[in-house]
Design a protein around this motif. Structure first.
Motif, mmCIF file in Angstrom:
data_model
loop_
_atom_site.group_PDB
_atom_site.id
_atom_site.type_symbol
_atom_site.label_atom_id
_atom_site.label_comp_id
_atom_site.label_asym_id
_atom_site.label_seq_id
_atom_site.Cartn_x
_atom_site.Cartn_y
_atom_site.Cartn_z
ATOM 1 N N VAL A 89 -68.066 -74.852 -27.059
ATOM 2 C CA VAL A 89 -67.384 -73.628 -26.839
ATOM 3 C C VAL A 89 -68.053 -72.249 -27.002
ATOM 4 O O VAL A 89 -67.822 -71.553 -26.015
ATOM 5 C CB VAL A 89 -66.334 -73.585 -27.938
ATOM 6 N N LEU A 90 -69.223 -72.278 -27.699
ATOM 7 C CA LEU A 90 -69.820 -71.187 -27.938
ATOM 8 C C LEU A 90 -70.719 -71.012 -26.612
ATOM 9 O O LEU A 90 -70.904 -69.856 -26.015
ATOM 10 C CB LEU A 90 -70.806 -70.890 -29.074
ATOM 11 N N CYS A 91 -71.328 -72.017 -25.844
ATOM 12 C CA CYS A 91 -71.994 -71.887 -24.693
ATOM 13 C C CYS A 91 -70.846 -71.539 -23.689
ATOM 14 O O CYS A 91 -71.427 -70.497 -22.883
ATOM 15 C CB CYS A 91 -72.526 -73.156 -24.257
ATOM 16 N N PHE A 92 -69.769 -71.958 -23.554
ATOM 17 C CA PHE A 92 -68.694 -71.711 -22.469
ATOM 18 C C PHE A 92 -68.420 -69.967 -23.010
ATOM 19 O O PHE A 92 -68.322 -69.162 -21.690
ATOM 20 C CB PHE A 92 -67.549 -72.389 -22.632
ATOM 21 N N GLY A 93 -68.260 -69.573 -24.336
ATOM 22 C CA GLY A 93 -68.065 -68.119 -24.398
ATOM 23 C C GLY A 93 -69.090 -67.311 -24.163
ATOM 24 O O GLY A 93 -68.741 -66.400 -23.187
ATOM 25 N N THR A 94 -70.481 -67.484 -24.179
ATOM 26 C CA THR A 94 -71.432 -66.594 -24.156
ATOM 27 C C THR A 94 -71.392 -66.548 -22.445
ATOM 28 O O THR A 94 -71.685 -65.536 -21.903
ATOM 29 C CB THR A 94 -72.587 -66.797 -24.592
ATOM 30 N N LEU A 95 -71.219 -67.652 -21.678
ATOM 31 C CA LEU A 95 -71.542 -67.747 -20.480
ATOM 32 C C LEU A 95 -70.323 -66.871 -19.686
ATOM 33 O O LEU A 95 -70.565 -66.152 -18.778
ATOM 34 C CB LEU A 95 -71.582 -69.128 -19.742
ATOM 35 N N SER A 96 -68.991 -67.068 -20.052
ATOM 36 C CA SER A 96 -68.011 -66.599 -19.578
ATOM 37 C C SER A 96 -67.909 -64.966 -19.715
ATOM 38 O O SER A 96 -68.002 -64.142 -18.945
ATOM 39 C CB SER A 96 -66.644 -66.855 -20.148
ATOM 40 N N GLY A 97 -68.302 -64.601 -21.051
ATOM 41 C CA GLY A 97 -68.598 -63.265 -21.390
ATOM 42 C C GLY A 97 -69.654 -62.388 -20.784
ATOM 43 O O GLY A 97 -69.352 -61.424 -20.190
ATOM 44 N N ARG A 117 -78.562 -58.657 -9.242
ATOM 45 C CA ARG A 117 -79.696 -59.686 -9.177
ATOM 46 C C ARG A 117 -80.225 -60.143 -10.406
ATOM 47 O O ARG A 117 -80.910 -61.250 -10.408
ATOM 48 C CB ARG A 117 -80.711 -59.299 -8.211
ATOM 49 N N ASP A 118 -79.817 -59.514 -11.660
ATOM 50 C CA ASP A 118 -80.117 -60.323 -12.672
ATOM 51 C C ASP A 118 -79.587 -61.360 -13.433
ATOM 52 O O ASP A 118 -79.766 -61.890 -14.522
ATOM 53 C CB ASP A 118 -80.341 -59.253 -13.749
ATOM 54 N N TRP A 119 -78.372 -61.727 -12.499
ATOM 55 C CA TRP A 119 -77.638 -62.609 -13.333
ATOM 56 C C TRP A 119 -78.021 -63.963 -13.541
ATOM 57 O O TRP A 119 -77.609 -64.506 -14.788
ATOM 58 C CB TRP A 119 -76.485 -62.775 -12.208
ATOM 59 N N LEU A 120 -79.048 -64.526 -12.893
ATOM 60 C CA LEU A 120 -79.531 -65.729 -13.111
ATOM 61 C C LEU A 120 -80.378 -65.759 -14.564
ATOM 62 O O LEU A 120 -80.118 -66.438 -15.413
ATOM 63 C CB LEU A 120 -80.416 -66.288 -11.957
ATOM 64 N N ARG A 121 -81.054 -64.655 -14.649
ATOM 65 C CA ARG A 121 -81.967 -64.340 -15.935
ATOM 66 C C ARG A 121 -80.971 -64.311 -17.197
ATOM 67 O O ARG A 121 -81.054 -65.128 -18.026
ATOM 68 C CB ARG A 121 -82.823 -63.173 -15.638
ATOM 69 N N VAL A 122 -79.821 -63.520 -16.978
ATOM 70 C CA VAL A 122 -78.886 -63.565 -18.082
ATOM 71 C C VAL A 122 -78.183 -64.751 -18.270
ATOM 72 O O VAL A 122 -77.923 -65.188 -19.478
ATOM 73 C CB VAL A 122 -77.814 -62.315 -17.600
ATOM 74 N N PHE A 123 -77.971 -65.498 -17.156
ATOM 75 C CA PHE A 123 -77.077 -66.833 -17.368
ATOM 76 C C PHE A 123 -77.987 -67.712 -18.354
ATOM 77 O O PHE A 123 -77.421 -68.153 -19.196
ATOM 78 C CB PHE A 123 -77.148 -67.555 -15.970
#
Lengths: 459, 459
Positions: free
Chosen positions: A404-412, A347-353
């Motif tokens: 690209v870095l936003c996509f990278g941090t979000l994918s990872g 349930r922490d995913w949104l905060r991490v996102f």
């Protein structure tokens, strides 16, 4: 090194066939040292040394690597083997039997005394990586109505050969676990005190189906040396001791690390995995990633005209996509580990996102600035010639890096959550997996940004 | 979840200011549960709950996260704080003091009773990550000339409040450690037996300067719940218990995994690191890697003419360099972990070199074949047009992949050895680090192969 001196000494004794001295030298070793030492010898020598072991044979055997165990098994008489395996503690026996090839394990099981066989089959019937697999039924139980003196007398009578005496279990006549009790507490207690009054209130226990990682978490949280395992109704089945849990912690971390590196878990030390097994475990993932990465060739093909018109764009492709991959590796390693340690839950995913998106913006902005400066400087200093529109190229690189870095941090960071939600191990989202995903998307981001910025000039 | 129900219940009690019920609810909790529960509250609420804790205060405090500890410290009277810290076990106290900011820790130390302060200063004077830091002087020692009955009576007199009674230490009058002895063994022994005859021969002990990873290795190898720590002359200083070692194992694995992912070790749970600390720990490495990766732009610039003449070459750049990076990540993760677990030592490098070179050849040959097939198929099926020399391009890709994968497996496997040799942590050779190295070299390999194969046709 002491170990190597010891091996050298034994080699000399072995060469001079001084069996008596060898037997004595081996008898002095701790089982863990003896098995380690034997591991340095060739298979046929190892078997000779093993035969010279005295009463520690079963214990040394339990410590040996699976191949060495099989080596010993092949060269030992079945009856003698069964005797040795039945001398092992039940949890060690489970460990040995589960690592042997099924046919060898079954043959061994068939030769065990009936009660040992029954115990072993019961433990082996638990799914892998559950509490049931790690437990031993070899514990001391006392009744709730006993006094400290009675319990201590009971320990004296029943304690020999138990897995541990550090913790004693208070169990009802119907098998229900009441409390656990440290032997130290029992020794210190007033002899007339009732055992239930000595125990700390609130027993921590596991159900047999508890997954190994949860077992590990409970041991860490409550700082215990042993925990009781019960069935769903609270009936005592056995105990798990901390030495097994330490092994679980190491195995789990090894598996996660290998998966993070993009390798199928080896399940054995690097040196003990055969070359072709290793190639298979690495090649499988490499091939999957390679096929995924082929999309980069498709994506590049899609932008072939742009590259042909502005070759300068191709120069920065590796820089941009690899930076995305790196930021993805970072995020994946942080999140996978935090999930494994239960620092984060689903349930922490949104905060991490939110946090990772912000990280991507900041990190991308920073790297982009370095990239911008590099292009402008090299151009001005004459180290490179990126053409008259070099400023626009530099801006393209900057903006692309942010994307690209936003996509990278979000994918990872999100992939581990998604994989877990789908019932996979979060660690499957390896660094190479994330990098591949980001490579393909990164190319699209880069060429899209380029199309907008450079339209009418270079493109 | 039980935890969340509990938090909800406490929130209700807190809102209705029912201090009595709150105090009772908290008293029933295990210190580990109490600290976890308190962690779910806002700082000011957490302090209120903490104040309501009864006799477990010191224990709960030891379990709290560093920020929460500081929060409690800020809102607690100095005298009361000192009383609480002096009630903690010496090893817990070391852990708390080393994680607090130096000024706060010094203020606290100054308020401790003289003997506690002396003990704590002694433990804190050991370098971080050595056995001395994890030990506690709170153990029970008996003399070698005692009988089992005398030793047991001694345990009864002296045992209260010791870190563990599971293991008793036989120590000479001059402080020299002789043997260790399980309490269980003492209880089972003939009361008249001498303690030195009960102990298993051959004590396993640590020197105070032993590094944490070696401590972990010894606990795993010998399956102990506690190990004694001595100075260089064998004089007993304290003991380390397995619960602390389990924490060390987790911390070490976390650090290695984060480093493998290319992040500076966070040293705290993901959620407890401030945003800017996190950005700094990730941005530092990202920037270093980015600067290294800039060499790809230089390398690509060097081959700009080739790209301009044969744009088709650019299409396969991401595919080739990323495959090299993936094989490097795999090798690095395997070798770093094997070194950490002491499955491999420095002198194994040559064997690993040969094995990884062979792996690179096999894996590169395999991926290259897939790549070759992809190019030929796409061309024949009309999905893409790689020009009339597509077969030569396909051969270029195949051969390059063999070279790049060999370089990848060798970089990934040898860098950890080299870094260790140079005194760095092998885990510094992160997946992104290896990938960057392989990207730059991979480009050079690819364009060199292309120059040879395509000379006279495309180039």
């Amino acid at each position: 090194m002491v170990e190597h001196e010891r091996v050298g000494e034994l080699k000399t004794l072995l060469a001079s066939r001084d069996w008596h001295a060898l037997r004595r030298a081996l008898a002095d070793l701790h089982p863990a040292d003896a098995s380690e030492t034997i591991g340095f010898f060739e298979p046929d020598e190892a078997v000779v040394l093993f035969r010279l072991l005295g009463r520690h044979k079963a214990e040394v055997f339990a410590y040996l690597a699976p191949e060495q165990q099989q080596n010993v098994i092949r060269s030992t008489e079945p009856a003698q083997l069964a005797r040795m395996v039945s001398q092992m503690s039940p949890d060690d026996r489970t460990r040995v039997l589960e690592e042997l090839p099924a046919t060898v394990a079954h043959a061994l099981l068939g030769r065990l005394p009936a009660s040992d066989m029954k115990h072993s089959l019961a433990l082996l019937s638990y799914p892998e990586n559950t509490a049931g697999r790690y437990m031993t039924p070899n514990y001391v139980a006392v009744r709730p109505d006993m006094s400290a003196a009675e319990a201590l007398a009971h320990v004296r009578r029943e304690g020999k050969g138990k897995e541990t005496l550090n913790v004693i279990y208070i169990v009802e006549r119907d098998g229900k676990l009441v409390e656990d009790l440290r032997l130290g507490g029992l020794v210190l207690a007033d002899p007339d005190a009732k055992v239930t009054d000595i125990a700390d209130p609130g027993v921590v226990s596991l159900i047999d189906s508890t997954p190994a990682e949860e077992v590990l978490h409970l041991f860490e949280k409550y700082d215990r040396v042993a925990l009781p395992v019960t069935d769903g109704d609270g009936r005592m089945l056995g105990i798990i001791t901390v030495d097994d849990v330490l092994d679980v912690a190491e195995e789990q971390a090894t598996k996660d690390m290998q998966m993070l590196g993009g390798v199928e878990a080896l399940d054995a030390p690097y040196d003990e995995v055969s070359f072709w097994d290793m190639v298979r475990k690495r090649g499988g993932w490499l091939a999957v990633l390679f096929v995924g990465e082929m999309l980069t060739a498709t994506a590049m093909g899609f932008f072939e005209h742009e590259i042909a018109r502005a070759v300068v764009l191709a120069l920065f492709v590796p820089l941009i996509i690899s930076s995305g991959g790196n930021s993805g590796s970072q995020a994946a390693s942080l999140i996978i580990r935090a999930l494994a340690l239960k620092e984060l839950t689903n349930r922490d995913w949104l905060r991490v996102f939110r946090r990772e998106l912000l990280s991507g913006l900041v990190l991308g902005g920073g790297l982009g600035a370095i990239g911008f400066a590099r292009i402008v400087l090299w151009q001005r200093l004459g180290f490179a010639n990126y053409g008259e529109h070099y400023l626009l190229v530099a801006i393209t690189v900057w903006l692309s890096l942010i994307g690209v870095l936003c996509f990278g941090t979000l994918s990872g960071s999100m992939l581990p959550f998604i994989l877990r939600r789908l019932g996979f191990d979060p660690a499957t989202s390896s660094a190479p997996f994330v990098a591949t995903l980001v490579d393909v998307t990164g190319l699209v981001i880069y060429f899209q940004v380029a199309a907008h910025i450079l339209r009418g000039t270079l493109l």
